[in-house]
Design an enzyme around this catalytic site. Structure first.
Site, PDB file in Angstrom:
ATOM      1  N   LEU A   1       0.832  -1.209   0.000  1.00  0.00           N
ATOM      2  CA  LEU A   1       0.000   0.000   0.000  1.00  0.00           C
ATOM      3  C   LEU A   1       0.866   1.257   0.000  1.00  0.00           C
ATOM      4  O   LEU A   1       1.799   1.361   0.797  1.00  0.00           O
ATOM      5  CB  LEU A   1      -0.891   0.026   1.247  1.00  0.00           C
ATOM      6  CG  LEU A   1      -2.266  -0.650   1.175  1.00  0.00           C
ATOM      7  CD1 LEU A   1      -2.121  -2.126   0.862  1.00  0.00           C
ATOM      8  CD2 LEU A   1      -3.008  -0.457   2.483  1.00  0.00           C
ATOM      9  N   ASP A   2       0.559   2.201  -0.883  1.00  0.00           N
ATOM     10  CA  ASP A   2       1.261   3.483  -0.802  1.00  0.00           C
ATOM     11  C   ASP A   2       0.454   4.435   0.092  1.00  0.00           C
ATOM     12  O   ASP A   2      -0.592   4.055   0.630  1.00  0.00           O
ATOM     13  CB  ASP A   2       1.519   4.072  -2.198  1.00  0.00           C
ATOM     14  CG  ASP A   2       0.252   4.418  -2.953  1.00  0.00           C
ATOM     15  OD1 ASP A   2      -0.798   4.640  -2.307  1.00  0.00           O
ATOM     16  OD2 ASP A   2       0.302   4.474  -4.195  1.00  0.00           O
ATOM     17  N   SER A   3       0.940   5.670   0.248  1.00  0.00           N
ATOM     18  CA  SER A   3       0.306   6.568   1.215  1.00  0.00           C
ATOM     19  C   SER A   3      -1.157   6.872   0.833  1.00  0.00           C
ATOM     20  O   SER A   3      -2.015   6.977   1.697  1.00  0.00           O
ATOM     21  CB  SER A   3       1.108   7.867   1.329  1.00  0.00           C
ATOM     22  OG  SER A   3       1.130   8.528   0.079  1.00  0.00           O
TER      23      SER A   3
ATOM     24  N   ASP B   1      -3.184   4.867  -0.926  1.00  0.00           N
ATOM     25  CA  ASP B   1      -3.974   3.659  -0.664  1.00  0.00           C
ATOM     26  C   ASP B   1      -4.355   3.606   0.809  1.00  0.00           C
ATOM     27  O   ASP B   1      -5.479   3.242   1.172  1.00  0.00           O
ATOM     28  CB  ASP B   1      -3.163   2.390  -0.988  1.00  0.00           C
ATOM     29  CG  ASP B   1      -2.951   2.205  -2.469  1.00  0.00           C
ATOM     30  OD1 ASP B   1      -3.898   2.414  -3.223  1.00  0.00           O
ATOM     31  OD2 ASP B   1      -1.823   1.831  -2.858  1.00  0.00           O
TER      32      ASP B   1
END
Lengths: 77, 421
Positions: free
Chosen positions: A35-37, A39
């Site tokens: 997960l990125d920020s 997400d």
């Protein structure tokens, strides 16, 4: 640990995970799901809506594992 | 050879379906891509559109083929069309084999951007803003609607590290993007550009907005397949459509050095502005856009064998463009060496993507030496009398063709393509 909360959290996370072959359990770290920020922001929104709770940005920033999210929800309810 | 720009890849998502060959076969079969919209459009005077067919059959758009669930959530519909069309063009041009990604850029433009996503988010926001403020707004809202996230996301998907933008010029957007891409190649900023347009603004507010301008067809709501009828006396406005048309432009030098298949050459382009009215075309400057391109390519008007007209099926626009064509080509328009057709008769008007899709149809015509018809013309307008508007799919011997795109704001862009042998 509340099993039904945990299952519902895992169901949400499975929709966001970008990695396959990940075991979803209490100790699973969010960073291992890819997960990125952005997400993470959206995932937290889904959790808020699923459990009808509010999670502050500061609290959300502390989440490292699935277990921590489940504990937060359990305490908030 | 940096001065010469050729086309080495093509990709389409249109109301005729997904894929260049699929689109061309639909054109051969003279089958319209216009269909009826749902109940939510019942109070809007125009209830038809050129929708991209969805499903899992050949030629149908299946977003799962191009984006993961997570990517689908963070991108507007127009971006998904751009990615799908770019995927086809990328594969055709074999861009994946190229090592130096800094020499590949992207110019993909959109006229409007993510209008359905703006509407959905706005409606949701109105309902909950008192209680939650911004807390319920997706962090992907802004990136999913920005016009430049079409080129931005195409670059991410296909690893293109060169110039990246898409200048917006309403219904001429894709054509301007293609011209910009050629200029970037000629000036040395890139060797290869993925270029064209993407649009997906069919939603009740989008259709209502164009209906308010009295720009849309309203007489054929129960007979959608005959609604888009450029050059026919009973034309009554354009039919809104969606999709993407994307080309791979490349310097001739680069294309030859890697043995790429060349589908045609972009010989020149002309860009002008009416500077008179926001929506009503003047004609004089669209003529100058064509003349400029012809002169720039070192040609005479009589060298042009085919014009893919902008002709959207509005009474004012169709007539104005034919008059402009006559002023440029003179007696040549009546010869059997000249033809003009409007493929919008099949697709409706893809707005900012129209120029990309039509550039591809024009290139297919040149490459196959055949002409795509104008369908639905039962009673031709008097202006087009004695001019071949291509009533049937036909063969045609020609070396040069022009694709016209005109937009609100009075912007006119003509692309001049050359057959490559």
């Amino acid at each position: 640990m509340n099993q039904s909360i945990k299952e519902r959290v895992i169901k949400i996370l499975k929709n966001f995970s970008k990695k396959e072959d990940v075991a979803f359990d209490d100790g699973t770290e969010l960073k291992d799901l890819g997960l990125d920020s952005l997400d993470t922001v959206e995932m937290v929104m889904e959790v808020e809506s699923e459990f009808s709770i509010q999670i502050s940005d500061d609290a959300a920033a502390e989440f490292k594992t699935i277990g921590e999210i489940v504990n937060f929800i359990t305490n908030a309810k | 050879m940096k001065d010469r720009v050729v086309i080495t890849g093509l990709g389409i998502v249109s109301p005729l379906g997904v894929g260049v060959d699929h689109n061309w076969n639909r054109i051969k079969s003279k089958k319209s891509g216009i269909s009826k919209l749902g109940d939510e459009y019942d109070k809007i005077p125009s209830q038809i559109a050129g929708l991209v067919p969805r499903g899992t059959n050949a030629g149908e758009f299946n977003i799962d083929d191009f984006m993961s669930k997570s990517e689908q959530r963070r991108n507007g519909k127009f971006i998904s069309y751009a990615v799908a069309a770019a995927a086809e063009a990328n594969k055709m041009a074999k861009l994946g084999d190229i090592e130096d990604r800094t020499r590949i850029g992207v110019c993909v433009a959109s006229g409007i951007g993510g209008l359905p996503e703006i509407c959905e988010t706005c409606n949701a926001f109105e309902k909950q803003k008192e209680e939650f403020g911004s807390r319920k707004i997706s962090p992907f809202f802004i990136p999913s609607v920005l016009t430049n996230l079409a080129p931005g996301y195409v670059a991410i998907k296909f690893e293109c590290k060169g110039p990246n933008y898409g200048a917006s010029s309403a219904c001429a957007s894709a054509s301007n993007a293609i011209a910009d891409a050629a200029m970037l190649i000629k000036s040395g900023h890139a060797d290869i550009m993925i270029a064209g347009g993407a649009e997906a603004s069919i939603c009740p507010l989008g259709v209502a907005g164009f209906a308010a301008l009295r720009a849309l067809s309203t007489n054929y709501n129960n007979n959608p397949e005959v609604a888009s009828r450029p050059f026919d006396n009973d034309h009554d406005g354009f039919v809104i459509a969606e999709g993407a048309g994307i080309l791979v432009l490349e310097s001739l030098e680069s294309a030859i050095s890697r043995n790429a298949i060349i589908y045609g050459e972009l010989a020149s382009y002309g860009m002008t502005c009416d500077a008179s009215h926001i929506t009503t075309p003047s004609g004089e400057q669209s003529a100058r856009a064509m003349s400029f391109a012809i002169k720039e390519a070192g040609l005479n008007p009589s060298d042009i064998g085919y014009v893919n007209a902008h002709a959207t099926s509005t009474p004012v626009g169709d007539k104005c463009e034919i008059d402009a064509i006559k002023s440029v080509f003179g007696e040549h328009v009546y010869s059997d060496k000249f033809a003009v057709s409007s493929t919008k008769s099949y697709t409706g008007h893809l707005l900012g993507a129209a120029g990309g899709v039509e550039a591809i149809y024009t290139l297919m015509a040149l490459r196959n030496q055949t002409l795509p018809p104008t369908i639905n013309v039962n009673n031709p307008i008097p202006e087009i009398a004695n001019i071949n508007f291509v009533p049937e799919f036909q063969s045609h011997t020609f070396d040069y063709a022009i694709s016209n795109s005109f937009g609100f704001g009075g912007t006119n862009t003509s692309l001049l393509f050359k057959k490559y042998d």
